[in-house]
Write a protein that holds these residues in place. Structure first.
Motif, PDB file in Angstrom:
ATOM      1  N   LYS A  90       9.921  -2.592   7.210  1.00 21.68           N
ATOM      2  CA  LYS A  90       9.144  -3.773   7.006  1.00 21.68           C
ATOM      3  C   LYS A  90       8.432  -3.273   5.379  1.00 21.68           C
ATOM      4  N   PHE A  91       7.795  -2.264   5.187  1.00 21.99           N
ATOM      5  CA  PHE A  91       7.364  -1.553   4.267  1.00 21.99           C
ATOM      6  C   PHE A  91       8.578  -1.325   3.087  1.00 21.99           C
ATOM      7  N   GLU A  92       9.911  -1.320   2.681  1.00 25.28           N
ATOM      8  CA  GLU A  92      10.749  -1.225   1.625  1.00 25.28           C
ATOM      9  C   GLU A  92      11.019  -2.847   1.912  1.00 25.28           C
ATOM     10  N   ALA A  93      10.913  -4.038   2.812  1.00 29.86           N
ATOM     11  CA  ALA A  93      10.928  -5.207   2.055  1.00 29.86           C
ATOM     12  C   ALA A  93       9.917  -5.319   1.576  1.00 29.86           C
ATOM     13  N   VAL A 109       0.815  -1.011  -3.766  1.00 29.27           N
ATOM     14  CA  VAL A 109       1.039  -1.282  -2.723  1.00 29.27           C
ATOM     15  C   VAL A 109       0.384  -0.613  -1.769  1.00 29.27           C
ATOM     16  N   SER A 110      -0.666  -0.582  -0.966  1.00 25.30           N
ATOM     17  CA  SER A 110      -0.873  -0.025  -0.217  1.00 25.30           C
ATOM     18  C   SER A 110      -0.220   0.228   1.678  1.00 25.30           C
ATOM     19  N   THR A 111      -0.105   2.146   1.920  1.00 25.79           N
ATOM     20  CA  THR A 111       0.356   1.550   2.898  1.00 25.79           C
ATOM     21  C   THR A 111       0.146   2.211   4.148  1.00 25.79           C
ATOM     22  N   LEU A 112      -1.222   1.050   4.348  1.00 24.17           N
ATOM     23  CA  LEU A 112      -2.187   1.565   5.284  1.00 24.17           C
ATOM     24  C   LEU A 112      -1.125   0.891   6.704  1.00 24.17           C
ATOM     25  N   ALA A 113      -0.284   0.672   6.271  1.00 25.49           N
ATOM     26  CA  ALA A 113       0.078  -0.363   7.421  1.00 25.49           C
ATOM     27  C   ALA A 113       1.446   0.683   8.132  1.00 25.49           C
ATOM     28  N   GLY A 134      13.373   5.316   7.265  1.00 25.23           N
ATOM     29  CA  GLY A 134      13.983   3.900   7.290  1.00 25.23           C
ATOM     30  C   GLY A 134      14.254   2.793   8.803  1.00 25.23           C
ATOM     31  N   SER A 135      14.942   3.943  10.074  1.00 25.25           N
ATOM     32  CA  SER A 135      14.570   3.880  10.716  1.00 25.25           C
ATOM     33  C   SER A 135      13.383   3.053  11.781  1.00 25.25           C
ATOM     34  N   THR A 136      12.262   3.356  10.833  1.00 26.02           N
ATOM     35  CA  THR A 136      11.411   2.067  11.997  1.00 26.02           C
ATOM     36  C   THR A 136      10.692   0.503  11.363  1.00 26.02           C
ATOM     37  N   ALA A 137      10.613  -0.083  12.371  1.00 18.77           N
ATOM     38  CA  ALA A 137      10.208  -1.404  12.311  1.00 18.77           C
ATOM     39  C   ALA A 137       9.120  -1.379  10.654  1.00 18.77           C
ATOM     40  N   GLU A 138       8.153  -0.410  10.870  1.00 21.11           N
ATOM     41  CA  GLU A 138       7.259  -0.160   9.622  1.00 21.11           C
ATOM     42  C   GLU A 138       7.666  -0.244   8.605  1.00 21.11           C
TER      43      GLU A 138
END
Length: 711
Positions: free
Chosen positions: A342-345, A322-326, A335-339
């Motif tokens: 989304k990553f957690e999802a 899983v890339s973390t580039l985003a 987990g407080s940011t939108a990014e």
């Protein structure tokens, strides 16, 4: 350097180390344990098998005795016989696959037992002991080993946080040292890694293996329904690594090329491919390979066209990278940011599909390897975050084989954090420098830790210019002070320490030159010449040829300084220092319009400094009234750099009061492009608009404009 006959010879061993962390690695102990004598008290070390009838124990005890003895100035101080003499430390070696932890150290006054569950953990543990003993007992030399994180003076037990711990950096390219440090490297332990699928073809790639887009084959991407592609991959696995029946398990990646093209042939469409998702066809091929080679492991990726997971459970020997580039590189990972949400999802959806979740993370600024990039606190927070989400493997993408400042200490600390994400960074940094740089350790450690302290609240960008560093954590005066302290301290350093100091002093001439480009006035000829001369000495260091991931040769950078100057002559530029505005929505990182009239030119080799980038179809700049009147000639500079999707514009127009006053069509060539526009009949009592139309081309295209001059 070392004989690892006891360690797997296979290039790609799959670690069986537990992903369950038990106890922090840094010298933790059972409460109330009595102190034991220092290693200097013992006249002999008796290295013995914990069980003389266990062949594995005997083999590993023999290994430890041999390598410990080789490092001793007094060979007779390492023996294999037990004695009742109180001056002897009995070192017992126990390989126990039934352990609940990866390793354990058991210690009392006369005994030290090294216990490990796997051969990988045993090798790591033995070198921890040798390095720890040598720090006190000067009869042993371990200058070639990383600083130990276990003292071996107290009872300690623990398990490694991640089963795979890859670091792609120049300080992690020694195959002998990797298992000692507890790390992996994709060039050594994967059968096929990343976007390298073309390697499976030995006699050219057949057309049938390429993706079908429309009615044509597209050679930028593969068709994962192609039988010829599958057969080539199958043959590659067999020829290079065998079928895994010798218990030497290898990891393989099955990934599309790094672009957005998806095969639309009938077979791929039938598998489920859409115009944007290649997951169905890629998954089908991965599963087919996994069934064919059940002893090996195969990994797909969660990236671009394979971002979405399959809707069914994959075989146990199939994993995902899983890339973390985003995922922004920040220290607050809650987990407080939108990014982050989304990553957690993404992680949750992939966990339902795959048993093995590896993360592909980043530890460098890929547009500038040399300028310090203090990312350890960020990486620590991310590793803790990944661990909570059940990640069992981590790969850190660094600078590969190219020099990066502070790479050695960062590689060491990241290696320890992948074993234990709760380890103390300050302690690790000082411990590393204390052993590796005995003369200049305080100079290095104090400066590097000051960078980490300043960077903690910053979001680090993996593709950024010197401006971002200077606005967050990099102080030019502090860097110069560090440079001069290091230069002054190198006189007493010898061998590797002295060589490494000289390389850093040479490399940092690049960063010091970059910082000069941010200044409003030109440096003296002497300062410029001194730094360029120093940087020119980079040829003495084989890994210092490039300063970034691509298109970044140090020699080309030096040549650009010598053939052009960032500071333009003032001449009669009517717009020098003028305050322009824009009616176009500007990207936040490219919203400083002063770069257009500051009299400083951007380099063709770097789009970050001195250039204003915009990807809108048209960008409009407004010149305030009174700056231009009558018949005026405007000169604009644009960048043509296809490798970065930057193209000179298709049209430049000058407007005033709703009327076209002049236009020009740029003739683009790679590099800097000057365009002159003659505007007629301008009134000094009204503002003037400069309209720049983006190049007309398919795909991504960006405009980069530098100076706008009124001649």
């Amino acid at each position: 350097m070392h004989n690892y006959q006891l360690h797997s010879k296979q290039k790609s061993p799959i670690s069986s180390l537990s992903a369950v962390f038990v106890m922090p690695l840094l010298m933790m102990a059972s409460c109330g344990q009595a102190a034991v004598p220092p290693f200097t008290q013992y006249s002999e070390y008796a290295v013995c098998a914990a069980n003389a009838d266990d062949a594995a124990d005997v083999k590993w005890a023999t290994y430890l005795k041999s390598h410990f003895q080789k490092r001793a100035t007094d060979k007779d101080c390492v023996i294999a016989a037990k004695a009742a003499d109180g001056s002897q430390l009995q070192v017992n070696v126990d390989l126990d696959p039934k352990m609940s932890t990866d390793y354990a150290v058991e210690r009392d006054e006369q005994h030290l037992t090294l216990r490990a569950r796997t051969t990988e953990a045993m090798l790591w543990l033995q070198y921890q002991f040798m390095a720890a003993a040598s720090e006190q007992d000067r009869r042993f030399t371990t200058d070639d080993l990383p600083a130990s994180v276990l003292s071996c003076t107290r009872d300690t037990a623990g398990s490694f946080a991640f089963e795979y711990r890859g670091i792609y950096s120049p300080s992690n390219t020694n195959a002998d040292l990797m298992p000692i440090l507890g790390t992996h490297n994709v060039d050594f332990d994967w059968g096929l890694w990343g976007h390298n699928l073309r390697k499976v073809f030995t006699d050219g790639i057949p057309q049938e293996a390429y993706a079908m887009v429309g009615a044509k084959r597209d050679e930028s991407q593969f068709c994962f329904s192609s039988e010829k592609l599958y057969k080539a991959y199958e043959a590659y696995v067999i020829d290079q690594y065998g079928d895994g029946n010798n218990d030497e398990i290898v990891r393989f990646a099955v990934m599309p090329n790094d672009n957005s093209t998806v095969c639309q042939c009938p077979a791929c469409r039938a598998a489920g491919n859409t115009a944007t998702s290649a997951t169905p066809a890629v998954t089908k091929m991965v599963e087919r390979l996994a069934r064919r080679f059940p002893k090996h492991q195969f990994f797909t990726s969660s990236y671009t066209t394979t971002a979405a997971p399959p809707k069914h459970r994959l075989p146990d020997n199939v994993g995902v990278l899983v890339s973390t580039l985003a995922l922004p590189l920040q220290t607050k990972m809650d987990g407080s940011t939108a990014e982050q949400r989304k990553f957690e999802a993404t992680m949750k959806s992939w966990k339902s599909a795959s048993k093995h979740i590896y993360v592909w993370d980043y530890m460098r600024n890929f547009d500038d390897y040399i300028t310090p990039y203090p990312c350890l606190e960020h990486i620590k927070a991310r590793l803790q975050y990944f661990k909570k989400m059940g990640v069992d493997g981590v790969f850190y993408n660094g600078s590969g084989y190219d020099y990066a400042s502070f790479d050695d200490v960062q590689t060491y600390v990241v290696a320890q954090l992948m074993l234990n994400p709760d380890a103390d960074i300050t302690q690790l940094v000082r411990h590393y420098y204390g052993k590796a740089y005995p003369v200049t350790a305080p100079i290095y450690a104090d400066y590097y830790l000051s960078l980490e302290d300043k960077a903690q609240k910053a979001t680090l960008n993996p593709y950024s210019g010197i401006g971002e560093a200077a606005h967050t954590y990099l102080d030019g005066a502090a860097l110069d002070a560090f440079w001069h302290k290091l230069d002054g301290g190198k006189g007493k350093a010898v061998d590797t320490e002295r060589r490494n100091i000289n390389e850093m002093l040479t490399a940092l001439a690049f960063t010091r030159l970059e910082l000069l480009r941010l200044k409003p006035t030109a440096p003296s000829a002497a300062t410029k010449g001194e730094l360029l001369s120093l940087l020119s000495a980079h040829t003495a260091f084989k890994d210092l040829a490039n300063y970034r991931e691509s298109f970044g040769e140090v020699d080309e950078y030096i040549n650009e300084w010598r053939t052009s100057s960032p500071w333009l002559a003032n001449n009669s530029n009517k717009l020098r220092g003028a305050t322009l505005t824009s009616t176009t929505k500007l990207d936040p990182e490219y919203a400083d319009l002063s770069v257009l009239t500051d009299g400083k030119a951007g380099f063709a080799s770097d789009y970050h400094t001195g250039w204003l980038l915009n990807s809108a179809p048209q960008v409009v700049f407004v010149v305030p009234q009174g700056k231009l009147s009558g018949n005026s000639t405007l000169r604009l500079t644009f960048l043509q750099a296809p490798q970065w999707h930057i193209f000179a514009p298709s049209l430049v127009e000058v407007w005033q009061g709703g009327k076209l006053a002049g236009k020009a069509v740029p003739v683009a060539k790679d590099g800097r492009n000057e365009v002159k526009v003659v505007a007629s009949g301008l009134s000094g009592s009204a503002p003037v608009e400069i309209r720049i139309n983006k190049a007309e081309r398919s795909g991504r295209a960006t405009i980069a404009v530098d100076e706008i001059e009124g001649l």
